[in-house]
Design an enzyme around this catalytic site. Structure first.
Site, PDB file in Angstrom:
ATOM      1  N   GLU A   1     -14.706  -2.454 127.863  1.00 20.92           N
ATOM      2  CA  GLU A   1     -15.488  -1.804 126.744  1.00 20.92           C
ATOM      3  C   GLU A   1     -15.828  -2.701 125.648  1.00 20.92           C
ATOM      4  OE1 GLU A   1     -14.197   1.987 125.627  1.00 20.92           O
ATOM      5  OE2 GLU A   1     -13.334   2.803 127.650  1.00 20.92           O
TER       6      GLU A   1
ATOM      7  N   GLU B   1      -6.951   3.473 127.832  1.00 17.56           N
ATOM      8  CA  GLU B   1      -6.681   3.583 126.443  1.00 17.56           C
ATOM      9  C   GLU B   1      -5.235   4.522 126.216  1.00 17.56           C
ATOM     10  OE1 GLU B   1      -9.909   4.044 123.801  1.00 17.56           O
ATOM     11  OE2 GLU B   1     -10.795   2.249 124.274  1.00 17.56           O
TER      12      GLU B   1
HETATM   13  C1  GCO Z   1     -12.704   4.631 124.926  1.00 13.50           C
HETATM   14  C2  GCO Z   1     -13.062   5.611 124.586  1.00 13.50           C
HETATM   15  C3  GCO Z   1     -14.731   5.887 124.791  1.00 13.50           C
HETATM   16  C4  GCO Z   1     -15.439   5.945 123.521  1.00 13.50           C
HETATM   17  C5  GCO Z   1     -15.706   4.991 122.729  1.00 13.50           C
HETATM   18  C6  GCO Z   1     -16.444   4.862 121.757  1.00 13.50           C
HETATM   19  O1  GCO Z   1     -12.310   4.357 125.752  1.00 13.50           O
HETATM   20  O2  GCO Z   1     -12.354   4.274 123.581  1.00 13.50           O
HETATM   21  O3  GCO Z   1     -12.797   5.713 125.972  1.00 13.50           O
HETATM   22  O4  GCO Z   1     -14.575   6.944 125.524  1.00 13.50           O
HETATM   23  O5  GCO Z   1     -16.607   6.712 123.592  1.00 13.50           O
HETATM   24  O6  GCO Z   1     -14.684   4.092 122.920  1.00 13.50           O
HETATM   25  O7  GCO Z   1     -15.477   5.069 120.673  1.00 13.50           O
END
Ligand code: GCO
Length: 462
Positions: A364, A170
């Site tokens: 994710e 990210e």
């Molecule tokens: C992401 C963050 C995560 C967060 C998740 C929740 O990659 O966005 O890496 O670490 O915890 O997105 O907000």
């Protein structure tokens, strides 16, 4: 070996600083997040509490993580995505290798593999060794070489245990949300457009460093897959006005297309070149940088999806728009935005159409809700909103796969409640509840939902 009949990988994701703890254990050096939380106390203004990742969910501890791996097995996971702590491997950021850190990650991978779970390694999930942060961090072009050296150490340490790597997690969220917020907290001011302009230089260094590491891995004979994980958010104009439409287009260029174009087209969108070139004269892209990106396309795209974002024009705001805090959507809202699984399907199909249908893992996807989203009932944690969120997003993703998207896997964020950056422990994303006082793990209803989905496999959608 994937358990799903078509080789689809079911997984869960985490990040070192959010779960490991052991911040001074085993010869680990300090990271920027150790300093930001312990010394600058950056969680206080946001979460109202002094919180750190010093202990987190204690995942550095082998007794603890073996218990956690047993839960992964019970869930039926094929893979587990986690990040390495750079300062555990190289306490000073560069140079001296910490043998205890190397042994820790080797053993963790061996333990996962022995349990039938494939390790997927993120090289950088936001925790930079403090020694490098003090040198200017990602704003310094030398960061490209620091990252290449660290990536080589990691690859040589893990050897054939790991066949899937993610270079960066990210870019946009870390560089345009976290770091500027932290700077604003430390300086007691607001996030300005000039600050964001300067972050463009750091993002460029990430994209160059990622392409360079992909080249290095291939040159070294790495046979697996290497990609990046991007936070992708469909940008929806808040109203039907021409201004909002134009702003949404600009936001899409900066937040989504910047990195996608870099990865798959070897260039940046025109809007990005114009805006960042204007904001900071030090934003320079050498022709060789684009050539490097073009020559080293990643093997896959990691999609981190939570919610679409609404964009409202506002001449006084950086880049002329506001995002994230606007939300006219009647859909229920999770911490990261409105619950819109349809936006995930549209996003995946857009990538298929605009970027040559690359292999995709959802690296994710998950939901944090308010304090009342889960209740303890007779020793069980009942979280119907999260269970519903996960089930509907998986269904939407599998729909996209049916429509020709080259989707190879799905990883939920997150297996365990953990340290949610500036929000400390106040935001829970886990499908397993963690009591942060006792470290007791309790699977939630959403764990059972995900377990049933994994057991049914991809065949559940056509
Ligand atoms: C992401 C963050 C995560 C967060 C998740 C929740 O990659 O966005 O890496 O670490 O915890 O997105 O907000």
């Amino acid at each position: 070996m994937a358990k799903d009949e078509r080789g689809f990988l079911w997984g869960a994701a985490s990040a070192a600083y959010q779960v490991e703890g052991g911040w001074q254990a085993g010869g680990k050096g300090l990271s920027n997040w150790d300093v930001w939380t312990n010394i600058d106390r950056v969680t206080e203004p946001v979460s109202g509490k002094f919180e750190t990742g010093n202990v987190a969910i204690n995942a550095y501890d082998r007794t603890q993580y073996l218990e956690d791996i047993a839960l992964m097995q019970r869930l039926g996971l094929d893979c587990y995505r986690f990040s390495l702590s750079w300062s555990r491997l190289l306490p000073d950021g560069a140079g001296r290798i910490n043998a205890t850190g190397v042994a820790h990650y080797q053993r963790f991978c061996d333990d996962l593999i022995a349990a039938g779970i494939e390790p997927i390694v993120t090289l950088f999930h936001w925790d930079l060794p403090q020694a490098l942060q003090a040198e200017g961090g990602w704003h310094d072009r030398r960061s490209v070489d620091w990252f290449r050296d660290y990536a080589r150490v990691a690859r040589e340490a893990l050897g054939d245990r790991v066949s899937k790597y993610i270079t960066f997690n990210e870019p946009f969220i870390d560089l345009f949300l976290m770091e500027p917020m932290i700077a604003a907290i430390k300086e007691g001011g607001a996030v300005t457009e000039a600050m964001l302009g300067r972050q463009g230089i750091a993002l460029h260094h990430w994209m160059v460093a990622s392409a360079a590491v992909i080249a290095d891995f291939r040159a070294a004979g790495f046979q697996g897959e290497i990609g990046l994980a991007l936070p992708l958010m469909p940008m929806l104009p808040e109203s039907g006005s021409a201004e909002d439409a134009a702003s949404a287009g600009r936001a899409d260029a900066i937040i989504n297309r910047w990195c996608l174009d870099a990865m798959f087209k070897g260039r940046y969108p025109d809007e990005v070149m114009e805006i960042f070139g204007r904001l900071d004269p030090a934003f320079r892209v050498e022709p060789a940088d684009f050539a490097l990106m073009a020559a080293n396309r990643p093997d896959f795209l990691g999609v981190n999806f939570y919610a679409p974002s609404y964009i409202r024009s506002d001449a006084a705001a950086p880049f002329g728009y506001r995002w994230f805090d606007t939300n006219p959507d009647p859909a229920p809202r999770a911490f990261n935005g409105p619950v819109r699984p349809d936006a995930l399907r549209t996003l995946l199909e857009r990538i298929r159409d605009d970027y040559g249908n690359p292999p995709i893992y959802i690296t994710e996807n998950g939901a944090g809700f308010g304090p009342n989203d889960e209740v303890m009932e007779r020793g069980q944690v009942v979280d119907p909103l999260r269970a519903d969120y996960v089930a509907r997003h998986i269904a939407a993703a599998l729909e996209a796969k049916k429509n020709g998207v080259d989707l190879r896997g799905y990883m939920v964020w997150s297996l365990f409640d953990n340290f949610e950056w500036l929000f400390g422990y106040a935001r829970r994303f886990g499908i397993v509840h963690v009591d942060f006082e006792t470290q007791k793990r309790t699977p939630k209803l959403s764990f059972e939902t995900y377990r049933a989905i994994i057991a049914r496999g991809v065949a559940q959608v056509g």
